[in-house]
Enzyme design. Sequence first.
Site, PDB file in Angstrom:
ATOM      1  N   LYS A   1     -12.196  -0.297   0.454  1.00 14.02           N
ATOM      2  CA  LYS A   1     -11.696   0.618  -0.016  1.00 14.02           C
ATOM      3  C   LYS A   1     -11.502   0.454  -1.473  1.00 14.02           C
ATOM      4  CE  LYS A   1      -7.321   0.872   2.861  1.00 14.02           C
ATOM      5  NZ  LYS A   1      -7.500  -1.007   2.949  1.00 14.02           N
TER       6      LYS A   1
ATOM      7  N   ASP B   1      -3.144   6.734  -2.518  1.00 13.17           N
ATOM      8  CA  ASP B   1      -2.062   5.894  -2.555  1.00 13.17           C
ATOM      9  C   ASP B   1      -1.375   4.843  -3.817  1.00 13.17           C
ATOM     10  OD1 ASP B   1      -3.604   4.000  -2.473  1.00 13.17           O
ATOM     11  OD2 ASP B   1      -2.983   3.565  -0.039  1.00 13.17           O
TER      12      ASP B   1
ATOM     13  N   ASP C   1      -6.545   2.160  -3.154  1.00 12.74           N
ATOM     14  CA  ASP C   1      -7.626   1.966  -2.136  1.00 12.74           C
ATOM     15  C   ASP C   1      -7.935   3.099  -1.333  1.00 12.74           C
ATOM     16  OD1 ASP C   1      -5.466   1.668  -0.676  1.00 12.74           O
ATOM     17  OD2 ASP C   1      -6.071  -0.382   0.260  1.00 12.74           O
ATOM     18  N   ARG C   2      -6.675   4.316  -1.881  1.00 12.03           N
ATOM     19  CA  ARG C   2      -7.501   5.599  -0.567  1.00 12.03           C
ATOM     20  C   ARG C   2      -7.266   6.829  -1.374  1.00 12.03           C
ATOM     21  NH1 ARG C   2      -4.914   4.700   5.074  1.00 12.03           N
ATOM     22  NH2 ARG C   2      -4.521   2.599   5.105  1.00 12.03           N
TER      23      ARG C   2
ATOM     24  N   THR D   1     -12.149  -1.308  14.184  1.00 11.69           N
ATOM     25  CA  THR D   1     -11.262  -0.861  12.672  1.00 11.69           C
ATOM     26  C   THR D   1     -10.986  -1.581  11.333  1.00 11.69           C
ATOM     27  OG1 THR D   1     -10.649   0.542  14.669  1.00 11.69           O
ATOM     28  CG2 THR D   1      -8.529   0.969  12.495  1.00 11.69           C
TER      29      THR D   1
ATOM     30  N   ASP E   1      -1.481   1.756  -4.129  1.00 12.22           N
ATOM     31  CA  ASP E   1      -2.229   0.876  -4.373  1.00 12.22           C
ATOM     32  C   ASP E   1      -3.021   0.677  -4.907  1.00 12.22           C
ATOM     33  OD1 ASP E   1      -2.988   0.770  -2.013  1.00 12.22           O
ATOM     34  OD2 ASP E   1      -3.147  -1.317  -2.372  1.00 12.22           O
TER      35      ASP E   1
ATOM     36  N   SER F   1       0.327  -1.357   0.277  1.00  8.60           N
ATOM     37  CA  SER F   1      -0.136  -0.078  -0.110  1.00  8.60           C
ATOM     38  C   SER F   1       0.906   1.006   0.136  1.00  8.60           C
ATOM     39  CB  SER F   1      -0.872  -0.112   0.862  1.00  8.60           C
ATOM     40  OG  SER F   1      -1.878   1.140   0.770  1.00  8.60           O
TER      41      SER F   1
END
Length: 598
Positions: free
Chosen positions: A426, A312, A316-317, A388, A314, A151
């Site tokens: 995400k 980011d 996913d954010r 989380t 990879d 990530s």
Amino acid sequence: MDASLTKAVEQWLSWNKDEASSNEIKRLVDKKEYSQLEKLLCSRMEFGTAGLRAKMGAGFSQMNTLTIIQTAQGLLKHAQSQFTPEELASKGIVIAFDARYNSKSYASLTASIFARAGCRVRLFSDICPTPYVAFSCRFYGLCLGVMCTASHNPKQDNGYKVYWSNGAQIIPPHDKAIADAIVNNLEPWESSWEIPSIPEIYINELINDPMAEVDVEYMKLLKTSSTRLEKNRKSKLKFTYTPVHGVDTIFFYQLCTPAFNLPELIEVPLQCKPDPEFPTAEFPNPEEGKGVLKLAMEAAEAGGSRHVLASDPDADRLAVVEKQDDGSWRAFTGNELGAIFGWWAVSNWKNSGSPDGENTYMLASTVSSVILKTIAKKENLLFEDTLTGFKWMGSRAKELIDQGKKVIFAFEEAIGFMYGQNVLDKDGVSAAAVMAEIITTLHEDNISLSQQLDNIYNTYGYHVTNNSYYICHDKEVINTMFARIRNWGKNSGVYPEALGRFKISGIRDLYTGFDTREEDKIAKLPVSKTSHMITFYFDGGAVLTMRTSGTEPKIKFYSEMIGSSRESCTSELNELIELMVKDFYQPEKNGLIARSLS
């Protein structure tokens, strides 16, 4: 060199066939670097709910060919215990990789081990976003998936993320079962070292490349998230986009943008190409805000753009930065973006023609803002919080979907967003497209993102958050610190009743399973002994959570104050945090290092 270390060295050199890493261990032996050898060989990487993530290098405690072989063998054995041979042969596994060093070879290695066992393998032939793995698991109805990525970690790290048949990251009991299977299959099978490269690997009839089909089908479903494709086409806005040296350039520019009819995109020349060196960002995490996105803001200024979208590495954010009227740039927090996405999701849901509040949900992690809970209560739909991490939200979303419910949005404060239920994780690709559509829509009425956020808070109440952390490398200090809170005033099992003038009305401790808000005092969320996590609920609605990180030497805190004005909320929250630091953290006494904001 003692007997246990000697045995570990002999075992590594016996099992390992990678010459470079064997030579590194031999070099350390020759130099009598015994303490370093112990770190590398006498402990293993922990396989948890996030899979693996560690530095690349020689030894059982790092990411390398041997440890990935061991991981893949254990994962295969667990899969064989959970699925029939027929299911593995027909459904099988999807495997993908990002642009980091060794990700491609780790993916090829995993594909080879599974295919030799008679499993059907879908192996992406080139870099792709992590959300493609989560999407593929459900789209193809697969048994499991693997993404080789670290990530947003520094360049020296890599990772191994595992998804289950529900399309979400693994949760207990699969994490422990896989970890046990790895330990029980440490010795490499002879065939495991036969690792064909991509594209030669596709000679095996059990292995195929899903890239072209997933591109089409993912984008087809993504279009269903848009409510104004034709209006998007007419927008004159310019967006600046950066993948921070990651995988998403081709997917966002060539696929996602046309799918949403988005306006012109401005590239960030020094960051637009995948590069495992991450030359412009030592820590390629856009969550850190304007420091990581400095080049993107400069490109936006040069191109006449007021908005930066950043994924980011990879993909996913999603991070978002907006130029303000005074010329400054504002980087939105994950909680602020969650509020905007949540408002948009609910607005579209209300305009859908037949909103069914009794069967419609939004989700958030328990350390994220409660803004979705507030919106859901006022707009008559349902909200749940989870532990989380998107592994919990994705798994809970699938349970709700299987019950005939609809999940319109989920988020975590660490800039992770799941818009809709096409991907149960995400997804920075779809989030970027939806956010661009939100911005173009607001622009038609001359409303900025900052102004819309104020509109949301004016409607639902101001939700001001303040999240940060302290660094501590001594686990005993951490344990003592949390034990003191659980035995306040040296009274066993007694928690604090207040922080200064702020009276505590409820406490949930997910390390012990205690929750004062429940009639039986037992927490409803899963309990974990692997990390500390205590949440304090205060009179007036303030919430404060302290927890330890599973992957970093951090004691994190998440806080939120709800009220009628930003100023009063901010002032009171700052006062509460000062009291928390003084009474709970005691940084000087405990030798804690405050987060650097540089």
